[in-house]
Scaffold this motif. Structure first.
Motif, short mmCIF file in Angstrom:
data_model
loop_
_atom_site.label_atom_id
_atom_site.label_comp_id
_atom_site.label_asym_id
_atom_site.label_seq_id
_atom_site.Cartn_x
_atom_site.Cartn_y
_atom_site.Cartn_z
N CYS A 121 -63.94 -110.64 125.85
CA CYS A 121 -63.47 -109.22 125.82
C CYS A 121 -64.53 -108.27 126.16
O CYS A 121 -65.54 -108.49 126.19
CB CYS A 121 -63.03 -108.88 124.24
SG CYS A 121 -64.04 -108.81 123.10
N GLU A 125 -63.74 -103.13 123.60
CA GLU A 125 -62.94 -104.09 122.88
C GLU A 125 -63.52 -104.68 121.68
O GLU A 125 -62.81 -104.99 120.74
CB GLU A 125 -62.24 -105.12 123.82
CG GLU A 125 -61.15 -104.30 124.68
CD GLU A 125 -60.84 -105.48 126.03
OE1 GLU A 125 -59.73 -105.17 126.71
OE2 GLU A 125 -61.48 -106.52 125.98
N GLU A 128 -64.03 -102.47 118.72
CA GLU A 128 -62.63 -102.44 118.20
C GLU A 128 -62.32 -103.47 117.40
O GLU A 128 -61.84 -103.28 116.06
CB GLU A 128 -61.60 -102.18 119.18
CG GLU A 128 -61.10 -100.77 119.71
CD GLU A 128 -60.42 -100.78 120.71
OE1 GLU A 128 -59.13 -101.56 120.86
OE2 GLU A 128 -60.69 -99.98 121.89
N ARG A 129 -62.27 -104.87 117.86
CA ARG A 129 -62.21 -105.98 116.84
C ARG A 129 -63.09 -106.06 115.61
O ARG A 129 -62.67 -106.43 114.64
CB ARG A 129 -62.63 -107.22 117.83
CG ARG A 129 -61.31 -107.78 118.49
CD ARG A 129 -61.62 -109.12 119.05
NE ARG A 129 -61.14 -109.48 120.23
CZ ARG A 129 -61.48 -110.43 120.96
NH1 ARG A 129 -62.35 -111.25 120.85
NH2 ARG A 129 -60.90 -110.57 122.24
#
Ligand code: HMG
Ligand code: MG
Length: 305
Positions: A121, A125, A128-129
């Protein structure tokens, strides 16, 4: 002035072994952790809760944690950490209260290409994870460490600037991680460049919560540790016997060998709480399991006596 005490985070069982093609028995991994804590290591990165398709050597992470906490026994004063790139990994790490770690590690990169290759990713991202992972880990009472890969160079994008490092340092700071490790994944850094990257981390995290993670691909790792000591940095990752390499950084060698760092620090009169002879024994054990001599120069010299 150099620090009077340094804490070493032993990453051999995780960073050291993750790239080994040959299977290493769960019991041997647990025994290694036991020998390391016997040698005086108080922070040990034990395993990774990652996809077994991506990193097959870490597929037994649940069993390793059970073996460490069972056969070797969780030792008071030792902080056990594991890598958890997403909620699935965190949930697996927390599934059994008897074997849960004290700390989890989320790992992002200063370069987009490495982020894609390593964790599939983008940097944005990945952050965010990590957000729910950091939140849930804190709710569970765990510390969270962040590793910032490719802080000096990327195998796919080349040199990485201090500005690129600081961009992701800020993202990790906003995420609320407790600690930031500056990682030279492919071991290309040299002392002044390492200091420039470290400075950016130290703008956002306190001195005691920034560490150096140096791979020794170009033989610069000890010099880079010394450069960080000059700045007062006093936490470093190291890997017993110099084991390791990252599966997504082709050609990168292991981390700086723990034995070599301990020898350097002893020579500088800096406390580590680590018994060098017992550490060499731990390295000799895992080297024998792997069927090759330790990479550590100090271990080789000690064993040749
Ligand atoms: P993905 O394929 O994008 O994830 O991988 P996904 O959510 O789409 O899931 C795909 C499959 O993986 C599914 O299984 C999931 O269940 C499984 P399937 O349905 O195909 O059978 N899965 C998991 N299984 C176990 N544990 C998990 C997990 N998550 C998903 N936690 C992912 C994303 C991050 C999982 C993957 O890219 C991965 O595991 N990467 C591993 C990266 C890694 O371990 N690299 C080495 C460590 S980092 C490092 O060495 C650097 C460091 O030392 C510092 C430095 O030197 O720079 C820290
Ligand atoms: Mg590493």
């Amino acid at each position: 002035m150099l620090p009077t005490h340094v804490t070493l985070v032993e990453v051999g069982p995780r960073d050291g072994l993750q790239n080994e093609a040959q299977p290493v028995a769960t019991a041997d991994k647990a025994r290694l952790v036991g020998l390391l804590q016997d040698a005086g290591l108080t922070q040990i990165e034990v395993t990774s809760f990652v996809s077994p398709k991506w990193v097959p050597q870490m597929a037994d992470s649940t069993a390793v944690m059970a073996a460490v906490m069972g056969s070797i026994e969780r030792r008071p004063g030792v902080r056990y950490s594991v890598l958890t790139p997403n909620l699935k990994g965190l949930e697996a790490a927390l599934a059994d209260p008897a074997t849960r770690p004290d700390e989890v590690v989320v790992f992002g990169a200063a370069s987009e290409a490495f982020s894609q290759r390593n964790i599939n990713c983008s940097v944005a991202e990945s952050i965010e994870r990590f957000a729910p992972v950091v939140q849930a880990a804190h709710v569970a009472g765990l510390r969270v460490r962040a590793a910032l890969s490719c802080a000096l160079g990327c195998p796919y994008e080349g040199e990485v600037s201090p500005d690129a490092v600081e961009r992701v340092v800020r993202l990790f700071k906003d995420l609320g991680v407790d600690h930031l490790g500056v990682a030279d994944t492919i071991g290309v850094g040299t002392p002044r460049r390492v200091q420039a990257a470290m400075e950016r981390a130290l703008k956002h995290f306190p001195l005691g919560e920034v560490s150096g993670h140096f791979h020794d691909t170009y033989g610069q790792a000890l010099a880079n540790v010394y450069a960080c000591l000059e700045m007062g940095v006093h936490v470093f990752d190291a890997s017993v016997a110099g084991l390791g390499g990252c599966p997504y950084a082709k050609g990168a060698t292991g981390n700086v060998a723990t034995e070599d760092v301990v020898y350097l620090l002893q020579g500088l009169g800096i406390e580590t709480g680590i018994n060098l002879d017992r550490l060499v024994d731990a390295g000799a054990f895992i080297s024998q399991v792997l069927g090759r001599p330790p990479v550590s120069r100090v271990a080789r010299a000690v064993l040749a006596k």
